[in-house]
Design a protein around this motif. Structure first.
Motif, PDB file in Angstrom:
ATOM      1  N   MET A   1       0.327  84.666  17.480  1.00 47.09           N
ATOM      2  CA  MET A   1       0.010  83.321  17.963  1.00 47.09           C
ATOM      3  C   MET A   1       0.518  83.086  19.388  1.00 47.09           C
ATOM      4  O   MET A   1      -0.069  82.320  20.142  1.00 47.09           O
ATOM      5  CB  MET A   1       0.606  82.260  17.027  1.00 47.09           C
ATOM      6  N   LEU A   2       1.643  83.737  19.742  1.00 47.74           N
ATOM      7  CA  LEU A   2       2.159  83.551  21.099  1.00 47.74           C
ATOM      8  C   LEU A   2       1.167  84.064  22.136  1.00 47.74           C
ATOM      9  O   LEU A   2       0.988  83.465  23.198  1.00 47.74           O
ATOM     10  CB  LEU A   2       3.498  84.272  21.248  1.00 47.74           C
ATOM     11  N   GLY A   3       0.507  85.185  21.809  1.00 48.52           N
ATOM     12  CA  GLY A   3      -0.495  85.710  22.725  1.00 48.52           C
ATOM     13  C   GLY A   3      -1.681  84.780  22.844  1.00 48.52           C
ATOM     14  O   GLY A   3      -2.221  84.571  23.940  1.00 48.52           O
ATOM     15  N   LEU A   4      -2.089  84.177  21.723  1.00 51.31           N
ATOM     16  CA  LEU A   4      -3.240  83.264  21.736  1.00 51.31           C
ATOM     17  C   LEU A   4      -2.939  82.019  22.548  1.00 51.31           C
ATOM     18  O   LEU A   4      -3.754  81.601  23.388  1.00 51.31           O
ATOM     19  CB  LEU A   4      -3.612  82.882  20.302  1.00 51.31           C
ATOM     20  N   THR A   5      -1.788  81.413  22.326  1.00 51.94           N
ATOM     21  CA  THR A   5      -1.470  80.197  23.090  1.00 51.94           C
ATOM     22  C   THR A   5      -1.313  80.514  24.576  1.00 51.94           C
ATOM     23  O   THR A   5      -1.681  79.697  25.425  1.00 51.94           O
ATOM     24  CB  THR A   5      -0.188  79.530  22.564  1.00 51.94           C
ATOM     25  N   SER A   6      -0.806  81.699  24.887  1.00 50.27           N
ATOM     26  CA  SER A   6      -0.659  82.085  26.300  1.00 50.27           C
ATOM     27  C   SER A   6      -2.019  82.220  26.970  1.00 50.27           C
ATOM     28  O   SER A   6      -2.228  81.735  28.088  1.00 50.27           O
ATOM     29  CB  SER A   6       0.109  83.404  26.408  1.00 50.27           C
ATOM     30  N   VAL A   7      -2.961  82.850  26.293  1.00 51.26           N
ATOM     31  CA  VAL A   7      -4.315  82.998  26.845  1.00 51.26           C
ATOM     32  C   VAL A   7      -4.970  81.635  27.021  1.00 51.26           C
ATOM     33  O   VAL A   7      -5.598  81.347  28.055  1.00 51.26           O
ATOM     34  CB  VAL A   7      -5.171  83.901  25.940  1.00 51.26           C
ATOM     35  N   CYS A   8      -4.817  80.770  26.035  1.00 50.63           N
ATOM     36  CA  CYS A   8      -5.426  79.434  26.112  1.00 50.63           C
ATOM     37  C   CYS A   8      -4.855  78.625  27.271  1.00 50.63           C
ATOM     38  O   CYS A   8      -5.595  77.950  28.003  1.00 50.63           O
ATOM     39  CB  CYS A   8      -5.207  78.686  24.794  1.00 50.63           C
ATOM     40  N   VAL A   9      -3.534  78.682  27.441  1.00 51.49           N
ATOM     41  CA  VAL A   9      -2.892  77.938  28.531  1.00 51.49           C
ATOM     42  C   VAL A   9      -3.329  78.488  29.883  1.00 51.49           C
ATOM     43  O   VAL A   9      -3.593  77.730  30.825  1.00 51.49           O
ATOM     44  CB  VAL A   9      -1.360  77.996  28.373  1.00 51.49           C
ATOM     45  N   PHE A  10      -3.422  79.803  29.987  1.00 52.48           N
ATOM     46  CA  PHE A  10      -3.886  80.411  31.235  1.00 52.48           C
ATOM     47  C   PHE A  10      -5.310  79.964  31.566  1.00 52.48           C
ATOM     48  O   PHE A  10      -5.605  79.548  32.692  1.00 52.48           O
ATOM     49  CB  PHE A  10      -3.831  81.929  31.133  1.00 52.48           C
ATOM     50  N   LEU A  11      -6.210  80.028  30.597  1.00 52.17           N
ATOM     51  CA  LEU A  11      -7.606  79.654  30.826  1.00 52.17           C
ATOM     52  C   LEU A  11      -7.742  78.180  31.180  1.00 52.17           C
ATOM     53  O   LEU A  11      -8.593  77.796  31.986  1.00 52.17           O
ATOM     54  CB  LEU A  11      -8.449  79.969  29.593  1.00 52.17           C
ATOM     55  N   PHE A  12      -6.897  77.357  30.568  1.00 52.34           N
ATOM     56  CA  PHE A  12      -6.972  75.923  30.844  1.00 52.34           C
ATOM     57  C   PHE A  12      -6.852  75.629  32.334  1.00 52.34           C
ATOM     58  O   PHE A  12      -7.656  74.876  32.899  1.00 52.34           O
ATOM     59  CB  PHE A  12      -5.868  75.193  30.078  1.00 52.34           C
ATOM     60  N   SER A  13      -5.862  76.217  32.989  1.00 50.20           N
ATOM     61  CA  SER A  13      -5.656  75.963  34.416  1.00 50.20           C
ATOM     62  C   SER A  13      -6.554  76.814  35.295  1.00 50.20           C
ATOM     63  O   SER A  13      -7.103  76.329  36.293  1.00 50.20           O
ATOM     64  CB  SER A  13      -4.192  76.216  34.779  1.00 50.20           C
ATOM     65  N   ALA A  14      -6.714  78.080  34.944  1.00 53.05           N
ATOM     66  CA  ALA A  14      -7.444  79.004  35.807  1.00 53.05           C
ATOM     67  C   ALA A  14      -8.910  78.617  35.958  1.00 53.05           C
ATOM     68  O   ALA A  14      -9.512  78.840  37.015  1.00 53.05           O
ATOM     69  CB  ALA A  14      -7.339  80.428  35.257  1.00 53.05           C
ATOM     70  N   LEU A  15      -9.508  78.028  34.932  1.00 49.95           N
ATOM     71  CA  LEU A  15     -10.933  77.681  34.968  1.00 49.95           C
ATOM     72  C   LEU A  15     -11.188  76.231  35.371  1.00 49.95           C
ATOM     73  O   LEU A  15     -12.343  75.833  35.541  1.00 49.95           O
ATOM     74  CB  LEU A  15     -11.570  77.921  33.593  1.00 49.95           C
ATOM     75  N   ALA A  16     -10.136  75.447  35.517  1.00 53.29           N
ATOM     76  CA  ALA A  16     -10.285  73.994  35.639  1.00 53.29           C
ATOM     77  C   ALA A  16     -11.179  73.553  36.786  1.00 53.29           C
ATOM     78  O   ALA A  16     -12.008  72.640  36.639  1.00 53.29           O
ATOM     79  CB  ALA A  16      -8.909  73.340  35.762  1.00 53.29           C
ATOM     80  N   LEU A  17     -11.051  74.187  37.950  1.00 50.74           N
ATOM     81  CA  LEU A  17     -11.751  73.711  39.147  1.00 50.74           C
ATOM     82  C   LEU A  17     -12.874  74.629  39.606  1.00 50.74           C
ATOM     83  O   LEU A  17     -13.684  74.234  40.447  1.00 50.74           O
ATOM     84  CB  LEU A  17     -10.751  73.546  40.294  1.00 50.74           C
ATOM     85  N   ALA A  18     -12.928  75.849  39.079  1.00 45.79           N
ATOM     86  CA  ALA A  18     -13.922  76.821  39.551  1.00 45.79           C
ATOM     87  C   ALA A  18     -15.084  77.008  38.604  1.00 45.79           C
ATOM     88  O   ALA A  18     -16.092  77.609  38.981  1.00 45.79           O
ATOM     89  CB  ALA A  18     -13.249  78.179  39.792  1.00 45.79           C
ATOM     90  N   VAL A  19     -14.990  76.499  37.389  1.00 45.99           N
ATOM     91  CA  VAL A  19     -16.050  76.629  36.387  1.00 45.99           C
ATOM     92  C   VAL A  19     -16.410  75.230  35.904  1.00 45.99           C
ATOM     93  O   VAL A  19     -15.521  74.419  35.630  1.00 45.99           O
ATOM     94  CB  VAL A  19     -15.587  77.499  35.200  1.00 45.99           C
ATOM     95  N   THR A  20     -17.690  74.941  35.810  1.00 46.51           N
ATOM     96  CA  THR A  20     -18.124  73.621  35.357  1.00 46.51           C
ATOM     97  C   THR A  20     -17.533  73.309  33.991  1.00 46.51           C
ATOM     98  O   THR A  20     -17.681  74.088  33.041  1.00 46.51           O
ATOM     99  CB  THR A  20     -19.659  73.556  35.284  1.00 46.51           C
ATOM    100  N   SER A  21     -16.829  72.186  33.905  1.00 47.03           N
ATOM    101  CA  SER A  21     -16.137  71.763  32.675  1.00 47.03           C
ATOM    102  C   SER A  21     -15.141  72.807  32.196  1.00 47.03           C
ATOM    103  O   SER A  21     -14.858  72.902  30.995  1.00 47.03           O
ATOM    104  CB  SER A  21     -17.143  71.431  31.566  1.00 47.03           C
ATOM    105  N   GLY A  22     -14.590  73.587  33.123  1.00 47.03           N
ATOM    106  CA  GLY A  22     -13.615  74.600  32.753  1.00 47.03           C
ATOM    107  C   GLY A  22     -12.386  74.005  32.097  1.00 47.03           C
ATOM    108  O   GLY A  22     -11.806  74.605  31.186  1.00 47.03           O
ATOM    109  N   TYR A  23     -11.965  72.824  32.530  1.00 46.32           N
ATOM    110  CA  TYR A  23     -10.819  72.152  31.929  1.00 46.32           C
ATOM    111  C   TYR A  23     -11.094  71.793  30.478  1.00 46.32           C
ATOM    112  O   TYR A  23     -10.202  71.847  29.628  1.00 46.32           O
ATOM    113  CB  TYR A  23     -10.453  70.904  32.735  1.00 46.32           C
TER     114      TYR A  23
END
Length: 403
Positions: free
Chosen positions: A1-23
């Motif tokens: 689960m630690l790996g899953l939450t880490s990936v989710c948190v990373f994607l949340f910020s990394a995609l926020a401004l560069a992908v439509t509705s990335g946030y």
């Protein structure tokens, strides 16, 4: 689960401004991951501070939802306060399975850089006067971009504790610079106010830890950066500030409201006037639009503000629609987390302080954003407040536990 939450948190910020509705994608993955709590049922060991944050999110949702039901507002108005409710299971998930720090700081830096690169492409290649990256509005892109820049700066102390400290420092400094550049080229003047305020916080915080010389150097750098941004040839900052001053003079001299500044001032005036009709419960969304349309028809307000569905100010928009009770819930959403993060900044172990400092910056930025736009009436606005809030709080609590 630690790996899953880490990936989710990373994607949340990394995609926020560069992908439509990335946030939204990042927030959705965190929400779906939180369903594991139904069968795993980990021991959370919640403390008083955790309950305060959970209670604040629930209070905001309940007050705004009850007010909307009372006024029979459209069902779509539930979308925004619902985001605060959805952040509750995400907070519980992250308290149980806190993400790796690298995931958060890398996501913030990459999110700021990716958003700025797309905005620069729009500005230079597509000749877009006010780039908006992958968002729907230049104002909100500029605000979130500078927020990411300031959050990246908060991670420098964390970076100094890592084995590859110079690589992490470079990445976070580049993220900070990209966030500021993105905000500048977006022309979002309201967000620029956060830059000196947050930099003063950062300089004072680091000055206490590293000495007065750091404080003086930081303040000099702040002044130099501000002057440079203004005097550069074809400076967007100078152009937007000059335009704002011109709009203000036009409004004062001739009552002209068909400008960005003029429309805001007119919306604020009408919101204050209408809020006196029902000070405690407000008019609701439908009542606000109907009353404003009536004022326009009677010639008591400019027709240029008829189509706007909010007052372009979080505090006044809440006051006129949700009343004093709604404003109190809104202030609680800002001030309770701010006080929790500020207390942790003063008393927590050094490893926890970067997250506490980032939490203070997050809440401060949103309080300033709300002065010139209605951040919390849009999906990106409410999501980029409550989800980073619970992420930072969970990571702060984790560092406190292991200290």
């Amino acid at each position: 689960m630690l790996g899953l939450t880490s990936v989710c948190v990373f994607l949340f910020s990394a995609l926020a401004l560069a992908v439509t509705s990335g946030y939204s994608f990042g927030a959705l993955t965190l929400l779906l991951a939180s369903t594991c709590l139904l069968w795993k049922r980990p021991r959370l060991n919640l403390q008083r501070q955790d309950y305060l944050l959970l209670g604040t999110l629930l209070l905001y949702f309940c007050v705004f939802t009850a007010n909307m039901l009372y006024h029979a507002d459209p069902a779509r108005e539930l979308d925004m306060p619902l985001r605060a409710l959805l952040a509750v299971p995400v907070l519980l998930l992250l308290l149980a399975y806190p993400p790796r720090p690298e995931a958060w700081w890398a996501g913030v830096a990459i999110g700021a850089i990716a958003g700025a690169m797309l905005a620069i492409w729009q500005f230079l290649v597509q000749d877009m006067p006010r780039p908006l990256a992958a968002t729907s509005n230049a104002i909100h892109y500029g605000n979130i971009s500078i927020l990411f820049g300031m959050l990246a700066m908060c991670g420098l102390d964390w970076a100094s504790m890592q084995s590859r400290r110079w690589l992490w420092r470079a990445a976070l400094l580049l993220g900070c610079l990209a966030g500021i550049v993105g905000s500048i080229i977006s022309g979002s003047r309201g967000g620029w106010i956060t830059l000196p305020v947050c930099l003063v916080f950062l300089v004072i915080h680091h000055g206490k830890k590293h000495g007065k010389r750091y404080l003086v150097m930081g303040l000099l750098a702040l002044g130099g950066l501000s002057i440079l941004a203004y005097v550069l040839p074809h400076s967007t900052v100078k152009e937007r500030i000059t335009l704002g001053i011109s709009n203000l003079h036009t409004f004062e001299d001739r009552g002209e409201v068909d400008t960005s500044i003029g429309q805001r001032l007119e919306m604020w005036r009408t919101a204050i006037d209408m809020s006196q009709q029902r000070p405690w419960t407000g008019l609701g969304r439908n009542g606000y639009m109907e009353q404003k349309s009536m004022l326009v028809t009677e010639g008591k307000a400019s027709i240029s503000i008829r189509r706007h569905t909010n007052a372009h100010n979080d505090y006044l928009d809440t006051l006129v629609k949700r009343g004093i009770v709604g404003v109190m819930a809104l202030l609680a959403l800002f001030l309770v987390p701010l006080s929790l993060f500020a207390r942790a900044l003063r008393h927590s172990a050094p490893a926890a302080q970067p997250y506490a400092l980032a939490g203070v910056v997050l809440c401060t930025c949103y309080m300033i954003f709300g002065l010139t736009t209605s951040s919390l009436t849009l999906n990106i606005g409410i999501i980029m407040l409550v989800f980073p809030m619970v992420i930072l709080w969970a990571m702060l609590r984790q560092q406190e536990r292991i200290a």
